[in-house]
Design an enzyme around this catalytic site. Structure first.
Site, PDB file in Angstrom:
ATOM      1  N   GLU A 187     -13.498  40.915   4.168  1.00  0.00           N
ATOM      2  CA  GLU A 187     -13.065  40.722   2.772  1.00  0.00           C
ATOM      3  C   GLU A 187     -12.231  39.470   2.637  1.00  0.00           C
TER       4      GLU A 187
ATOM      5  N   ARG B 279      12.870  48.073  15.833  1.00  0.00           N
ATOM      6  CA  ARG B 279      11.419  47.798  15.868  1.00  0.00           C
ATOM      7  C   ARG B 279      10.650  48.781  14.978  1.00  0.00           C
TER       8      ARG B 279
ATOM      9  N   ARG C  41      10.500  61.858  22.833  1.00  0.00           N
ATOM     10  CA  ARG C  41      10.675  61.173  24.127  1.00  0.00           C
ATOM     11  C   ARG C  41      12.149  61.003  24.456  1.00  0.00           C
TER      12      ARG C  41
ATOM     13  N   GLY D 214       3.898  53.988  27.913  1.00  0.00           N
ATOM     14  CA  GLY D 214       2.596  54.129  28.551  1.00  0.00           C
ATOM     15  C   GLY D 214       1.679  55.073  27.796  1.00  0.00           C
TER      16      GLY D 214
ATOM     17  N   GLY E  17     -21.959  45.755   6.584  1.00  0.00           N
ATOM     18  CA  GLY E  17     -21.848  47.128   7.063  1.00  0.00           C
ATOM     19  C   GLY E  17     -22.919  47.997   6.445  1.00  0.00           C
TER      20      GLY E  17
HETATM   21  C1  LIG Z   1      -9.350  55.343  13.308  1.00  0.00           C
HETATM   22  C2  LIG Z   1      -9.161  55.275  11.869  1.00  0.00           C
HETATM   23  C3  LIG Z   1      -9.027  53.950  11.187  1.00  0.00           C
HETATM   24  C4  LIG Z   1      -8.236  53.995   9.915  1.00  0.00           C
HETATM   25  C5  LIG Z   1      -8.054  52.637   9.272  1.00  0.00           C
HETATM   26  C6  LIG Z   1      -9.238  52.319   8.382  1.00  0.00           C
HETATM   27  C7  LIG Z   1      -8.909  51.101   7.534  1.00  0.00           C
HETATM   28  C8  LIG Z   1     -10.082  50.692   6.743  1.00  0.00           C
HETATM   29  C9  LIG Z   1     -10.425  51.745   5.790  1.00  0.00           C
HETATM   30  C10 LIG Z   1     -11.419  51.616   5.010  1.00  0.00           C
HETATM   31  C11 LIG Z   1     -12.230  50.420   5.123  1.00  0.00           C
HETATM   32  C12 LIG Z   1     -12.853  50.153   3.778  1.00  0.00           C
HETATM   33  C13 LIG Z   1     -14.172  49.570   3.991  1.00  0.00           C
HETATM   34  C14 LIG Z   1     -14.041  48.102   4.328  1.00  0.00           C
HETATM   35  C15 LIG Z   1     -15.277  47.704   5.063  1.00  0.00           C
HETATM   36  C16 LIG Z   1     -15.325  46.239   5.273  1.00  0.00           C
HETATM   37  C17 LIG Z   1     -15.738  45.507   4.004  1.00  0.00           C
HETATM   38  C18 LIG Z   1     -15.857  44.052   4.277  1.00  0.00           C
HETATM   39  C19 LIG Z   1     -16.885  43.423   3.371  1.00  0.00           C
HETATM   40  C20 LIG Z   1     -16.875  41.951   3.440  1.00  0.00           C
HETATM   41  O1  LIG Z   1     -16.297  41.337   4.289  1.00  0.00           O
HETATM   42  S1  LIG Z   1     -17.745  41.251   2.131  1.00  0.00           S
HETATM   43  C21 LIG Z   1     -17.631  39.515   2.414  1.00  0.00           C
HETATM   44  C22 LIG Z   1     -16.227  39.029   2.178  1.00  0.00           C
HETATM   45  N1  LIG Z   1     -16.229  37.613   2.147  1.00  0.00           N
HETATM   46  C23 LIG Z   1     -15.207  36.898   1.665  1.00  0.00           C
HETATM   47  O2  LIG Z   1     -14.160  37.417   1.308  1.00  0.00           O
HETATM   48  C24 LIG Z   1     -15.430  35.421   1.579  1.00  0.00           C
HETATM   49  C25 LIG Z   1     -14.132  34.678   1.379  1.00  0.00           C
HETATM   50  N2  LIG Z   1     -14.385  33.429   0.663  1.00  0.00           N
HETATM   51  C26 LIG Z   1     -14.214  33.376  -0.720  1.00  0.00           C
HETATM   52  O3  LIG Z   1     -13.814  34.294  -1.401  1.00  0.00           O
HETATM   53  C27 LIG Z   1     -14.523  32.036  -1.361  1.00  0.00           C
HETATM   54  O4  LIG Z   1     -15.423  31.322  -0.548  1.00  0.00           O
HETATM   55  C28 LIG Z   1     -13.239  31.188  -1.575  1.00  0.00           C
HETATM   56  C29 LIG Z   1     -12.397  31.839  -2.612  1.00  0.00           C
HETATM   57  C30 LIG Z   1     -12.472  31.042  -0.275  1.00  0.00           C
HETATM   58  C31 LIG Z   1     -13.631  29.805  -2.023  1.00  0.00           C
HETATM   59  O5  LIG Z   1     -14.561  29.962  -3.077  1.00  0.00           O
HETATM   60  P1  LIG Z   1     -15.104  28.680  -3.865  1.00  0.00           P
HETATM   61  O6  LIG Z   1     -16.166  29.109  -4.792  1.00  0.00           O
HETATM   62  O7  LIG Z   1     -15.413  27.587  -2.892  1.00  0.00           O
HETATM   63  O8  LIG Z   1     -13.870  28.362  -4.779  1.00  0.00           O
HETATM   64  P2  LIG Z   1     -12.760  27.247  -4.662  1.00  0.00           P
HETATM   65  O9  LIG Z   1     -13.427  25.917  -4.835  1.00  0.00           O
HETATM   66  O10 LIG Z   1     -11.884  27.471  -3.498  1.00  0.00           O
HETATM   67  O11 LIG Z   1     -11.934  27.614  -5.990  1.00  0.00           O
HETATM   68  C32 LIG Z   1     -12.510  27.307  -7.273  1.00  0.00           C
HETATM   69  C33 LIG Z   1     -11.699  28.072  -8.285  1.00  0.00           C
HETATM   70  O12 LIG Z   1     -12.126  29.438  -8.269  1.00  0.00           O
HETATM   71  C34 LIG Z   1     -10.998  30.280  -8.113  1.00  0.00           C
HETATM   72  N3  LIG Z   1     -11.422  31.473  -7.423  1.00  0.00           N
HETATM   73  C35 LIG Z   1     -11.899  31.549  -6.165  1.00  0.00           C
HETATM   74  N4  LIG Z   1     -12.196  32.826  -5.856  1.00  0.00           N
HETATM   75  C36 LIG Z   1     -11.887  33.555  -6.965  1.00  0.00           C
HETATM   76  C37 LIG Z   1     -11.959  34.945  -7.267  1.00  0.00           C
HETATM   77  N5  LIG Z   1     -12.397  35.844  -6.367  1.00  0.00           N
HETATM   78  N6  LIG Z   1     -11.566  35.356  -8.489  1.00  0.00           N
HETATM   79  C38 LIG Z   1     -11.111  34.454  -9.384  1.00  0.00           C
HETATM   80  N7  LIG Z   1     -10.989  33.118  -9.174  1.00  0.00           N
HETATM   81  C39 LIG Z   1     -11.390  32.688  -7.961  1.00  0.00           C
HETATM   82  C40 LIG Z   1     -10.020  29.451  -7.336  1.00  0.00           C
HETATM   83  O13 LIG Z   1      -8.709  29.952  -7.476  1.00  0.00           O
HETATM   84  C41 LIG Z   1     -10.217  28.097  -7.972  1.00  0.00           C
HETATM   85  O14 LIG Z   1      -9.529  28.087  -9.184  1.00  0.00           O
HETATM   86  P3  LIG Z   1      -8.866  26.702  -9.693  1.00  0.00           P
HETATM   87  O15 LIG Z   1     -10.018  25.741  -9.825  1.00  0.00           O
HETATM   88  O16 LIG Z   1      -7.882  26.294  -8.639  1.00  0.00           O
HETATM   89  O17 LIG Z   1      -8.216  27.069 -10.995  1.00  0.00           O
HETATM   90  C1  FAD Z   2     -15.841  44.579  10.768  1.00  0.00           C
HETATM   91  C2  FAD Z   2     -16.419  43.594   9.792  1.00  0.00           C
HETATM   92  C3  FAD Z   2     -17.121  44.060   8.677  1.00  0.00           C
HETATM   93  C4  FAD Z   2     -17.708  43.160   7.783  1.00  0.00           C
HETATM   94  N1  FAD Z   2     -18.439  43.649   6.724  1.00  0.00           N
HETATM   95  C5  FAD Z   2     -19.065  42.763   5.907  1.00  0.00           C
HETATM   96  C6  FAD Z   2     -19.910  43.232   4.855  1.00  0.00           C
HETATM   97  O1  FAD Z   2     -20.085  44.429   4.672  1.00  0.00           O
HETATM   98  N2  FAD Z   2     -20.542  42.316   4.064  1.00  0.00           N
HETATM   99  C7  FAD Z   2     -20.381  40.967   4.243  1.00  0.00           C
HETATM  100  O2  FAD Z   2     -20.982  40.195   3.501  1.00  0.00           O
HETATM  101  N3  FAD Z   2     -19.563  40.483   5.233  1.00  0.00           N
HETATM  102  C8  FAD Z   2     -18.919  41.355   6.064  1.00  0.00           C
HETATM  103  N4  FAD Z   2     -18.110  40.878   7.063  1.00  0.00           N
HETATM  104  C9  FAD Z   2     -17.993  39.439   7.258  1.00  0.00           C
HETATM  105  C10 FAD Z   2     -16.608  38.948   6.835  1.00  0.00           C
HETATM  106  O3  FAD Z   2     -16.488  39.009   5.446  1.00  0.00           O
HETATM  107  C11 FAD Z   2     -16.405  37.523   7.350  1.00  0.00           C
HETATM  108  O4  FAD Z   2     -16.408  37.554   8.750  1.00  0.00           O
HETATM  109  C12 FAD Z   2     -15.076  36.973   6.825  1.00  0.00           C
HETATM  110  O5  FAD Z   2     -15.213  36.665   5.449  1.00  0.00           O
HETATM  111  C13 FAD Z   2     -14.611  35.742   7.588  1.00  0.00           C
HETATM  112  O6  FAD Z   2     -15.573  34.717   7.471  1.00  0.00           O
HETATM  113  P1  FAD Z   2     -16.105  33.980   8.799  1.00  0.00           P
HETATM  114  O7  FAD Z   2     -16.550  34.997   9.751  1.00  0.00           O
HETATM  115  O8  FAD Z   2     -17.028  32.923   8.339  1.00  0.00           O
HETATM  116  O9  FAD Z   2     -14.800  33.289   9.383  1.00  0.00           O
HETATM  117  P2  FAD Z   2     -14.537  31.714   9.521  1.00  0.00           P
HETATM  118  O10 FAD Z   2     -14.285  31.126   8.181  1.00  0.00           O
HETATM  119  O11 FAD Z   2     -15.595  31.122  10.373  1.00  0.00           O
HETATM  120  O12 FAD Z   2     -13.141  31.753  10.302  1.00  0.00           O
HETATM  121  C14 FAD Z   2     -12.967  31.152  11.583  1.00  0.00           C
HETATM  122  C15 FAD Z   2     -11.636  30.410  11.582  1.00  0.00           C
HETATM  123  O13 FAD Z   2     -11.747  29.297  10.688  1.00  0.00           O
HETATM  124  C16 FAD Z   2     -10.614  29.243   9.835  1.00  0.00           C
HETATM  125  N5  FAD Z   2     -10.988  28.582   8.564  1.00  0.00           N
HETATM  126  C17 FAD Z   2     -12.142  28.736   7.871  1.00  0.00           C
HETATM  127  N6  FAD Z   2     -12.131  27.968   6.753  1.00  0.00           N
HETATM  128  C18 FAD Z   2     -10.937  27.316   6.752  1.00  0.00           C
HETATM  129  C19 FAD Z   2     -10.320  26.407   5.850  1.00  0.00           C
HETATM  130  N7  FAD Z   2     -10.916  25.972   4.727  1.00  0.00           N
HETATM  131  N8  FAD Z   2      -9.066  25.973   6.158  1.00  0.00           N
HETATM  132  C20 FAD Z   2      -8.441  26.405   7.271  1.00  0.00           C
HETATM  133  N9  FAD Z   2      -8.974  27.274   8.158  1.00  0.00           N
HETATM  134  C21 FAD Z   2     -10.213  27.725   7.895  1.00  0.00           C
HETATM  135  C22 FAD Z   2     -10.261  30.712   9.629  1.00  0.00           C
HETATM  136  O14 FAD Z   2      -8.895  30.839   9.209  1.00  0.00           O
HETATM  137  C23 FAD Z   2     -10.483  31.284  11.035  1.00  0.00           C
HETATM  138  O15 FAD Z   2      -9.306  31.066  11.798  1.00  0.00           O
HETATM  139  C24 FAD Z   2     -17.535  41.764   7.985  1.00  0.00           C
HETATM  140  C25 FAD Z   2     -16.803  41.293   9.074  1.00  0.00           C
HETATM  141  C26 FAD Z   2     -16.238  42.194   9.980  1.00  0.00           C
HETATM  142  C27 FAD Z   2     -15.465  41.679  11.151  1.00  0.00           C
END
Ligand SMILES: CCCCCCCC/C=C\CCCCCCCCCC(=O)SCCNC(=O)CCNC(=O)[C@H](O)C(C)(C)COP(=O)(O)OP(=O)(O)OC[C@H]1O[C@@H](n2cnc3c(N)ncnc32)[C@H](O)[C@@H]1OP(=O)(O)O
Ligand code: FAD
Length: 627
Positions: free
Chosen positions: A424, A333, A310, A401, A177
């Site tokens: 996130e 609901r 309503r 509606g 973003g």
């Molecule tokens: C009209 C009005 C509207 C009103 C409503 C408005 C509402 C909204 C209002 C405001 C909006 C706010 C603004 C928001 C804007 C959007 C922002 C979005 C930004 C993004 O999306 S940023 C990108 C986000 N991406 C992700 O989240 C990626 C997700 N994936 C991961 O986090 C990792 O890949 C994973 C965790 C899934 C896997 O990581 P990996 O390194 O492979 O680790 P593992 O092998 O699975 O685990 C190893 C070990 O590490 C531990 N661990 C993993 N993650 C963490 C962590 N974060 N912290 C601590 N520990 C962690 C895990 O538990 C394992 O531990 P273990 O070995 O089991 O002990």
């Molecule tokens: C409005 C919006 C704002 C965003 N803003 C940002 C930003 O500011 N910065 C940024 O870096 N990113 C941003 N993102 C990206 C966002 O963080 C990713 O889209 C999100 O983390 C999901 O990852 P993906 O798109 O790879 O989904 P995918 O992982 O490709 O998901 C596709 C499907 O695969 C499934 N899946 C994936 N892995 C597994 C697994 N291991 N086991 C089972 N099922 C699995 C998921 O559950 C899902 O059903 C934004 C996205 C949106 C929509």
């Protein structure tokens, strides 16, 4: 009629002190004062109008968002608003924009993963908005799998620089973003390569655009990824695409709190868990839980007020028809969603405490609660956003509606909110993290490491594990069941923290009693929804299930006279709600009728295109197929 409170009769039914409940909802008298003052400031300033969004083109919409962001910043500076007041102002402006990511991710990433020296250099520039940042982690080919990111950061000891590069199409940064048209800098996440060896994904501060003329710098290709779900909605945000062509940055622009690279090209991993690189995501996930209570409470406020306005069917001898809020189906609901809004408010408060606690511990190199903090933020973000997105849609349906009109505020609220189930962290992926945490906890049962905190209850399953300890099927094979267990775990946390909230001192006549009713509705509604699991595991008997149902109906009757007051306690202005159906005075029909005529389509009684397309049709001037 204007000026008449068409919901006065409902407000007079209230059995508790609404002003006291406003303080509970806000969190404190101070928080209420800031929210009340800033929301009214925004509502009274025509510079923040938002009722025209659905009629603007994407470019007009985006330019208007830039105008509002600049106007908001000017207001903040001119009025010398505090950081808290400024955050509230951006919240009540209520328009996803690049500022969300600048303040919500770029700055927290530098604070959480930057060294003291890096914070001293970059934070003053960011706080004064002399640079505008974004969080560039997700790529075209990878989002969930952070370790699969392909962008590279190769250290060049000759020049003491990192070379940031997008080696493949799928390594293009995609979604961040604020990236598409506004951000001058990014925290870019890339695979660190030093001396030919890889050292995992790290964050790097990369300048994208000139601070003189905003043009992309050499090696930077950047743009917007295009229209997203819904018309206005999230299209106020420039989610972007970014490619690096061997872009060079100074070594000191790698965020080095977690890992370091020396000028000699030595890689050093601090004695902190590598997962601290993910710290910004943990921070945002806990803010998203608080956002969920805001978004759900907005939808519930609209649906509750409109359900009281309503009337449909039930007229006796020509008398008034029945208010739809009096139908048991409408209550079954709506009221669980009202209870959920309050439940998510309190779990959001608790999660904010948990995050602050783990942050304080990290500063003392105490990582003991990091796994629980990760599991709680991931799980509760997943649970609350799924429930809120579903809840907003249910509120639209509860309004019949008229809920489908943009002027109800619900379509746009839904369109802006639903990506919260994905950004996130995809909600299923996050629940799998919780499941992994639970399974790790179970595997440690019987050892000296006793489960504490939100998993303390698991000591009770110890006997189960001992008799079944040999029976292990693959995590992947059982992942569907494990995800359900993760949801149940998070629901238990929500109910527990609601109960703990009620054990606190809660001032105000009848306030605690109302919250007890809502807490019971939240818990019993879950029991009813999942009674199959409770019955099949012998946790409850069929008689218990029947009693729970009866109690739910009784609780709905207890909430009914207080429903309008409970949503008034959110203290939302009509401007923030952006909904004719949810307006405070309940004067819905005249406002709906008036709003219709303001639609651009009604600027002419004969629509554009009539003479070209419709008249020939009507006058049979177009050859018609033989009927
Ligand atoms: C009209 C009005 C509207 C009103 C409503 C408005 C509402 C909204 C209002 C405001 C909006 C706010 C603004 C928001 C804007 C959007 C922002 C979005 C930004 C993004 O999306 S940023 C990108 C986000 N991406 C992700 O989240 C990626 C997700 N994936 C991961 O986090 C990792 O890949 C994973 C965790 C899934 C896997 O990581 P990996 O390194 O492979 O680790 P593992 O092998 O699975 O685990 C190893 C070990 O590490 C531990 N661990 C993993 N993650 C963490 C962590 N974060 N912290 C601590 N520990 C962690 C895990 O538990 C394992 O531990 P273990 O070995 O089991 O002990
Ligand atoms: C409005 C919006 C704002 C965003 N803003 C940002 C930003 O500011 N910065 C940024 O870096 N990113 C941003 N993102 C990206 C966002 O963080 C990713 O889209 C999100 O983390 C999901 O990852 P993906 O798109 O790879 O989904 P995918 O992982 O490709 O998901 C596709 C499907 O695969 C499934 N899946 C994936 N892995 C597994 C697994 N291991 N086991 C089972 N099922 C699995 C998921 O559950 C899902 O059903 C934004 C996205 C949106 C929509």
């Amino acid at each position: 009629m204007e000026g008449v409170d068409h919901l006065a009769h409902e407000r007079n039914k209230s059995e508790f002190d609404v002003d006291a409940m406003k303080i509970v909802w806000a969190g404190s008298p101070h928080a209420f004062d800031v929210s009340d003052r800033i929301s009214k400031l925004v509502a009274s300033d025509p510079g923040f109008r938002k009722d025209n969004r659905s009629t603007l083109s994407r470019k007009e919409l985006f330019k208007n968002t830039l105008r509002k962001a600049a106007y908001a910043w000017k207001t903040i500076v001119d009025l010398r608003l505090s950081e808290e007041e400024a955050a509230k102002l951006r919240f009540y402006v209520d328009e996803p924009a690049f500022t969300d990511l600048h303040w919500g991710m770029f700055i927290p990433a530098i604070k959480g993963q930057g060294t003291e020296e890096q914070q001293q250099k970059w934070l003053p520039l960011a706080y004064k908005m002399q640079i505008i940042g974004c969080y560039a982690q997700t790529e075209l080919g990878h989002g969930s799998n952070v370790q699969g990111l392909e962008t590279t950061a190769t250290f060049d000891p000759q020049t003491d620089e990192f070379i940031i590069h997008s080696p493949t199409l799928t390594s293009s940064k995609w979604w961040p973003g604020g990236l598409g048209k506004v951000a001058t800098h990014a925290i870019a996440y890339a695979r660190l390569i030093v001396g030919g060896r890889e050292h995992g994904v790290n964050g790097f501060i990369v300048q994208l655009r000139s601070l003189e003329d905003h043009s992309p710098l050499l090696g930077i290709t950047v743009g917007d990824i295009g229209m997203k779900f819904g018309n206005g909605a999230y299209n106020t945000m420039d989610n972007g695409v970014l490619r690096f062509d061997h872009v060079r940055i100074p070594r000191n622009q790698m965020l080095m709190r977690v890992s370091q690279v020396t000028c000699e090209g030595k890689y050093k991993q601090s004695d902190v868990p590598r997962q601290l690189v993910y710290g910004t995501m943990v921070y945002v996930r806990q803010t998203i839980v608080a956002d969920a209570s805001c978004a759900l409470s907005r939808a519930v406020c609209i649906a509750t007020r409109y359900s009281a306005v309503r009337r449909q069917f039930g007229s006796q001898n020509g008398g008034p028809e029945t208010q739809v809020i009096d139908y048991k189906t409408q209550q079954s609901r709506l009221f669980p969603l009202l209870a959920s809004a309050y439940a998510f408010r309190f779990i959001g408060e608790w999660l904010k405490w948990l995050y602050a606690d783990v942050t304080q511990r990290l500063q003392a190199n105490d990582f003991s609660t990091l796994p629980e903090a990760h599991a709680c933020t991931a799980g509760l973000k997943s649970l609350t956003t799924t429930a809120t997105a579903d809840g907003i849609e249910e509120c639209r349906k509860l309004c019949g509606g008229h809920g489908y009109l943009c002027s109800s505020g619900l379509p746009e609220l839904f369109a802006v909110y639903v990506p919260a189930c994905t950004y996130e962290g995809d909600n299923t992926v996050l629940l799998l993290q919780v499941a992994r945490f639970l399974m790790k906890t179970v595997s440690q049962l019987g050892s000296s490491k006793k489960p504490v905190g939100t998993i303390a209850y698991m000591t009770r399953v110890e006997h189960l594990m001992q008799c079944r300890c040999g029976v292990q099927r693959g995590f992947a094979e059982l992942s569907v069941d494990l995800v359900e267990a993760a949801v149940a775990h998070c629901q238990l946390i929500v109910v527990s923290k609601f109960i703990e909230k009620l054990q606190q001192e809660i001032p105000g006549k009848g306030v605690k009693q109302q919250l007890e009713v809502l807490c019971n509705i939240y818990a019993l509604f879950l029991l009813h929804k999942h009674q199959g699991d409770f019955l099949s595991t012998g946790c409850i008997t069929p008689k218990h299930a029947a009693l729970a149902n009866d109690e739910l109906r009784s609780l709905y009757s207890q909430v009914r006279p207080n429903a309008i007051a409970l949503v008034d306690a959110f203290n939302y202005t009509d401007h923030y709600l952006g909904s004719i159906l949810g307006c405070y005075d309940g004067n819905v029909y005249p406002k709906l009728y008036e709003a219709a005529w303001k639609d651009p389509l009604n600027e002419s009684v004969v629509p554009d295109g009539y003479h070209q397309y419709i008249r020939p049709l009507l006058k049979q001037e177009i050859r018609t197929a033989r009927l």
